[in-house]
Write a protein that holds these residues in place. Structure first.
Motif, short mmCIF file in Angstrom:
data_model
loop_
_atom_site.label_atom_id
_atom_site.label_comp_id
_atom_site.label_asym_id
_atom_site.label_seq_id
_atom_site.Cartn_x
_atom_site.Cartn_y
_atom_site.Cartn_z
N ILE A 146 0.84 -1.21 0.00
CA ILE A 146 0.00 0.00 0.00
C ILE A 146 0.87 1.25 0.00
O ILE A 146 0.62 2.19 -0.76
N LEU A 147 1.91 1.25 0.82
CA LEU A 147 2.83 2.38 0.87
C LEU A 147 3.54 2.55 -0.47
O LEU A 147 3.71 3.69 -0.95
N LEU A 148 3.92 1.46 -1.11
CA LEU A 148 4.56 1.51 -2.41
C LEU A 148 3.61 2.08 -3.46
O LEU A 148 4.01 2.94 -4.26
N LEU A 149 2.37 1.65 -3.48
CA LEU A 149 1.38 2.18 -4.44
C LEU A 149 1.12 3.67 -4.22
O LEU A 149 1.02 4.43 -5.18
N ILE A 150 1.04 4.09 -2.99
CA ILE A 150 0.83 5.52 -2.68
C ILE A 150 2.04 6.32 -3.13
O ILE A 150 1.90 7.40 -3.71
N SER A 151 3.24 5.80 -2.90
CA SER A 151 4.46 6.49 -3.33
C SER A 151 4.54 6.61 -4.84
O SER A 151 4.87 7.67 -5.37
#
Length: 114
Positions: free
Chosen positions: A5-10
């Motif tokens: 999720i953090l990777l997708l947001i980044s």
């Protein structure tokens, strides 16, 4: 899961930043060159040029003083997402007192496109 999720947001954030800054700036400068050709001028006669991101409209404002018309400041505003050049770029001309000069003013060397 949190990492994905953090990777997708980044990725979404960086994609947004790349599009709204360097990509739009490139399109603004490209449209400016086309607009200037129609006006009858070129980048060779530019005395000073300032490019600023306009957060209200999401585009760019390009302020130019031409060496052969130094009494006026030409402000080109790029509106992203418009299809035609006449809709995506507007030009306003200001005198030394920062008063907008009308389109019909004959003293302006490079009048805005109607």
């Amino acid at each position: 899961m949190k990492f994905k999720i953090l990777l997708l947001i980044s990725i979404a954030f960086f994609s947004y930043a790349i599009y709204f800054y360097p990509v739009q700036k490139y399109f603004a400068e490209k449209n400016l060159e086309e607009y200037m050709i129609i006006q009858g001028t070129s980048s060779a006669v530019i005395q000073s040029k300032e490019i600023l991101k306009d957060y209200k409209i999401g585009g760019y404002t390009i302020s130019i003083v031409y060496a052969d018309d130094p009494d006026y400041r030409y402000e080109y505003i790029y509106f992203p997402g418009e299809k035609e050049l006449k809709d995506s770029m507007r030009c306003f001309v200001y005198d030394s007192e920062n008063v907008e000069i009308g389109v019909t003013n004959k003293t302006v060397k490079y009048p805005p496109i109607n």
